[in-house]
Design an enzyme around this catalytic site. Structure first.
Site, PDB file in Angstrom:
ATOM      1  N   ARG A 162     -25.485  32.038 -17.961  1.00  0.00           N
ATOM      2  CA  ARG A 162     -25.905  32.200 -19.362  1.00  0.00           C
ATOM      3  C   ARG A 162     -25.991  33.688 -19.742  1.00  0.00           C
ATOM      4  O   ARG A 162     -26.907  34.110 -20.445  1.00  0.00           O
ATOM      5  CB  ARG A 162     -27.271  31.546 -19.608  1.00  0.00           C
ATOM      6  CG  ARG A 162     -27.305  30.043 -19.436  1.00  0.00           C
ATOM      7  CD  ARG A 162     -26.485  29.362 -20.525  1.00  0.00           C
ATOM      8  NE  ARG A 162     -26.732  27.919 -20.579  1.00  0.00           N
ATOM      9  CZ  ARG A 162     -26.128  27.017 -19.819  1.00  0.00           C
ATOM     10  NH1 ARG A 162     -25.244  27.395 -18.916  1.00  0.00           N
ATOM     11  NH2 ARG A 162     -26.396  25.743 -19.965  1.00  0.00           N
ATOM     12  N   SER A 237     -30.745  23.699 -24.728  1.00  0.00           N
ATOM     13  CA  SER A 237     -31.771  24.229 -23.825  1.00  0.00           C
ATOM     14  C   SER A 237     -32.439  25.413 -24.493  1.00  0.00           C
ATOM     15  O   SER A 237     -31.769  26.381 -24.845  1.00  0.00           O
ATOM     16  CB  SER A 237     -31.154  24.728 -22.519  1.00  0.00           C
ATOM     17  OG  SER A 237     -30.520  23.695 -21.847  1.00  0.00           O
ATOM     18  N   GLU A 333     -33.545  31.007 -23.671  1.00  0.00           N
ATOM     19  CA  GLU A 333     -32.095  31.174 -23.648  1.00  0.00           C
ATOM     20  C   GLU A 333     -31.634  31.429 -25.088  1.00  0.00           C
ATOM     21  O   GLU A 333     -30.661  32.127 -25.337  1.00  0.00           O
ATOM     22  CB  GLU A 333     -31.456  29.895 -23.111  1.00  0.00           C
ATOM     23  CG  GLU A 333     -29.957  29.927 -23.121  1.00  0.00           C
ATOM     24  CD  GLU A 333     -29.342  28.553 -23.001  1.00  0.00           C
ATOM     25  OE1 GLU A 333     -28.833  28.051 -24.019  1.00  0.00           O
ATOM     26  OE2 GLU A 333     -29.351  28.002 -21.897  1.00  0.00           O
TER      27      GLU A 333
HETATM   28  N1  EPU Z   1     -35.620  17.483 -15.309  1.00  0.00           N
HETATM   29  C1  EPU Z   1     -36.894  16.963 -15.367  1.00  0.00           C
HETATM   30  N2  EPU Z   1     -37.447  16.782 -16.611  1.00  0.00           N
HETATM   31  C2  EPU Z   1     -36.798  17.074 -17.756  1.00  0.00           C
HETATM   32  C3  EPU Z   1     -35.502  17.627 -17.694  1.00  0.00           C
HETATM   33  C4  EPU Z   1     -34.921  17.823 -16.443  1.00  0.00           C
HETATM   34  O1  EPU Z   1     -37.515  16.662 -14.363  1.00  0.00           O
HETATM   35  O2  EPU Z   1     -37.355  16.864 -18.839  1.00  0.00           O
HETATM   36  C5  EPU Z   1     -34.971  17.613 -13.985  1.00  0.00           C
HETATM   37  C6  EPU Z   1     -33.870  16.577 -13.820  1.00  0.00           C
HETATM   38  O3  EPU Z   1     -34.368  15.380 -13.331  1.00  0.00           O
HETATM   39  C7  EPU Z   1     -32.947  17.237 -12.830  1.00  0.00           C
HETATM   40  C8  EPU Z   1     -33.071  18.688 -13.179  1.00  0.00           C
HETATM   41  O4  EPU Z   1     -34.280  18.845 -13.896  1.00  0.00           O
HETATM   42  O5  EPU Z   1     -33.388  17.038 -11.523  1.00  0.00           O
HETATM   43  C9  EPU Z   1     -31.891  19.240 -13.959  1.00  0.00           C
HETATM   44  O6  EPU Z   1     -31.760  18.554 -15.191  1.00  0.00           O
HETATM   45  P1  EPU Z   1     -30.366  18.490 -16.020  1.00  0.00           P
HETATM   46  O7  EPU Z   1     -29.278  17.950 -15.151  1.00  0.00           O
HETATM   47  O8  EPU Z   1     -30.632  17.792 -17.301  1.00  0.00           O
HETATM   48  O9  EPU Z   1     -29.962  19.992 -16.249  1.00  0.00           O
HETATM   49  P2  EPU Z   1     -30.810  21.256 -16.730  1.00  0.00           P
HETATM   50  O10 EPU Z   1     -30.837  22.236 -15.616  1.00  0.00           O
HETATM   51  O11 EPU Z   1     -32.113  20.850 -17.307  1.00  0.00           O
HETATM   52  C10 EPU Z   1     -28.692  22.564 -17.512  1.00  0.00           C
HETATM   53  C11 EPU Z   1     -28.225  23.314 -18.727  1.00  0.00           C
HETATM   54  C12 EPU Z   1     -27.793  22.360 -19.830  1.00  0.00           C
HETATM   55  C13 EPU Z   1     -26.663  21.495 -19.285  1.00  0.00           C
HETATM   56  C14 EPU Z   1     -27.169  20.755 -18.035  1.00  0.00           C
HETATM   57  C15 EPU Z   1     -26.091  19.951 -17.351  1.00  0.00           C
HETATM   58  C16 EPU Z   1     -29.507  25.377 -18.669  1.00  0.00           C
HETATM   59  C17 EPU Z   1     -30.568  26.208 -19.304  1.00  0.00           C
HETATM   60  N3  EPU Z   1     -29.280  24.182 -19.206  1.00  0.00           N
HETATM   61  O12 EPU Z   1     -29.857  21.832 -17.882  1.00  0.00           O
HETATM   62  O13 EPU Z   1     -27.282  23.142 -20.906  1.00  0.00           O
HETATM   63  O14 EPU Z   1     -26.212  20.565 -20.250  1.00  0.00           O
HETATM   64  O15 EPU Z   1     -27.651  21.721 -17.045  1.00  0.00           O
HETATM   65  O16 EPU Z   1     -25.195  20.789 -16.713  1.00  0.00           O
HETATM   66  O17 EPU Z   1     -28.881  25.839 -17.713  1.00  0.00           O
HETATM   67  C18 EPU Z   1     -27.733  24.142 -23.017  1.00  0.00           C
HETATM   68  O18 EPU Z   1     -27.498  25.231 -22.476  1.00  0.00           O
HETATM   69  O19 EPU Z   1     -28.034  24.059 -24.225  1.00  0.00           O
HETATM   70  C19 EPU Z   1     -27.685  22.918 -22.207  1.00  0.00           C
HETATM   71  C20 EPU Z   1     -28.003  21.733 -22.706  1.00  0.00           C
END
Ligand code: EPU
Length: 338
Positions: A162, A237, A333
């Protein structure tokens, strides 16, 4: 090119925040952009693109330059790949759909990301195991000080998680006008290793997926987890996932053995901020019209009339709670505009 006065920005930011721009100009050509930067009497210029990664916290006493330059051209191609030049004002998702319909591969995992092509390199957009930098070739930008068109190679962009030069040394100095992508021709190299994509394809009984199948799987996952900005104001995010040192991680994981994490180097670990926020009890919470999304705690939402300040206050409350509970700093972000 016309300069308008007192324009509402509500429909120009995906958070749906009401804010007034004192001056506003829509730019459809590079020449218009160079001309407007030469205009006297507008000391504050704010560059607006898809409005999908900003939180506007006040009215803007500035000339808002809305980049709406369109066009997609093929620069070169061979048997295996194609290089496309895509103008900054093209909508990201529509461009991804266009590339899939032409059977050009690479961007399918980045389906349904809000925003425009021109801002995609700034934060090196990424999702489901793919980042923009994986298919980025180069970009062109107007250097604000000189009004000259300059080219950035991939290495010059200094991409990170990012992150890019446009958020650091180049911040406020350039306006990206076009991005060149190098995409694949069939047979494509699919990236389906992200767990949720694999299970989505398996459930649909798809054993030998096409780029369209992967795109459909990504869209289904996103629609389940992330709110559609047309229905509920948000900027994806709101926070970045924090990266912590090994020493800090060892204490953290001892105290929270069930926490998800990714090891990103020998000495650093990334912790999903969504998990930290959920643990602090914020998931699905609503404070007036500002809230935390029910399916993904990393996403802050505007139920209708929240102001930028309301969302900012909520984000500060969340940051304090996460710091207090885990000793971990999370940072936005989204660009906070004041
Ligand atoms: N999780 C929770 N609670 C929540 C959300 C997530 O426990 O409310 C846990 C999930 O269970 C999982 C982990 O956190 O174990 C990761 O969750 P997720 O796969 O949804 O990915 P993220 O790290 O929360 C990132 C990106 C997203 C992207 C997803 C999928 C960032 C800041 N965000 O989210 O990007 O879609 O991975 O690759 O890196 C964006 O930038 O706007 C965005 C949506």
């Amino acid at each position: 090119m016309k300069i308008q006065q007192n324009i509402s920005l509500k429909t120009y930011n995906t958070f749906g925040i009401e804010a007034i721009a004192s001056h506003f100009a829509e730019i459809t050509t590079i020449k218009d952009l160079q001309e407007i930067l030469e205009k006297e009497g507008y000391p504050n210029i704010f560059v607006l693109s898809g409005g999908s990664n900003i939180l506007i916290t006040n009215n803007l006493n500035a000339l808002v330059v809305y980049i709406n330059i369109k066009g997609i051209t093929i620069l070169s191609e061979d048997e295996n790949s194609v290089v496309l030049k895509v103008m900054a004002g093209e909508n990201w998702h529509e461009f991804v759909m266009w590339s899939i319909s032409h059977d050009y591969g690479g961007l399918e995992n980045l389906s349904l990301i809000p925003g425009n092509v021109g801002t995609s390199p700034i934060q090196n957009i990424g999702a489901y195991g793919v980042e923009l930098k994986d298919y980025f070739d180069s970009c062109e930008a107007i250097e604000i000080a000189t009004r000259q068109l300059v080219k950035f190679s991939k290495s010059e962009c200094q991409f990170g998680y990012r992150d890019s030069i446009f958020k650091n040394d180049g911040k406020g100095k350039y306006i990206i006008t076009s991005v060149n992508f190098k995409l694949t021709k069939s047979p494509h190299k699919l990236n389906t290793s992200y767990g949720a994509i694999e299970s989505e394809l398996r459930e649909k009984g798809i054993g030998n997926p096409t780029i369209k199948d992967v795109s459909n799987a990504v869209m289904a996952i996103r629609r389940r987890k992330l709110p559609d900005p047309d229905e509920l104001g948000n900027s994806g995010s709101f926070f970045k996932n924090p990266v912590i040192t090994e020493t800090k991680f060892l204490t953290f994981i001892k105290d929270n053995p069930e926490a998800p994490f990714y090891r990103i180097s020998k000495t650093s670990y990334k912790i999903p901020a969504g998990w930290l926020i959920e643990e602090c009890g914020f998931k699905a919470k609503r404070f007036g019209d500002a809230g935390v999304h029910k399916n993904q705690a990393l996403v802050l939402v505007n139920y209708g009339t929240a102001s930028g300040q309301d969302i900012l206050q909520l984000s500060n409350k969340i940051r304090e709670a996460v710091l207090k509970r885990f000793g971990i700093k999370i940072t936005p972000e989204v660009n906070i505009v004041s």
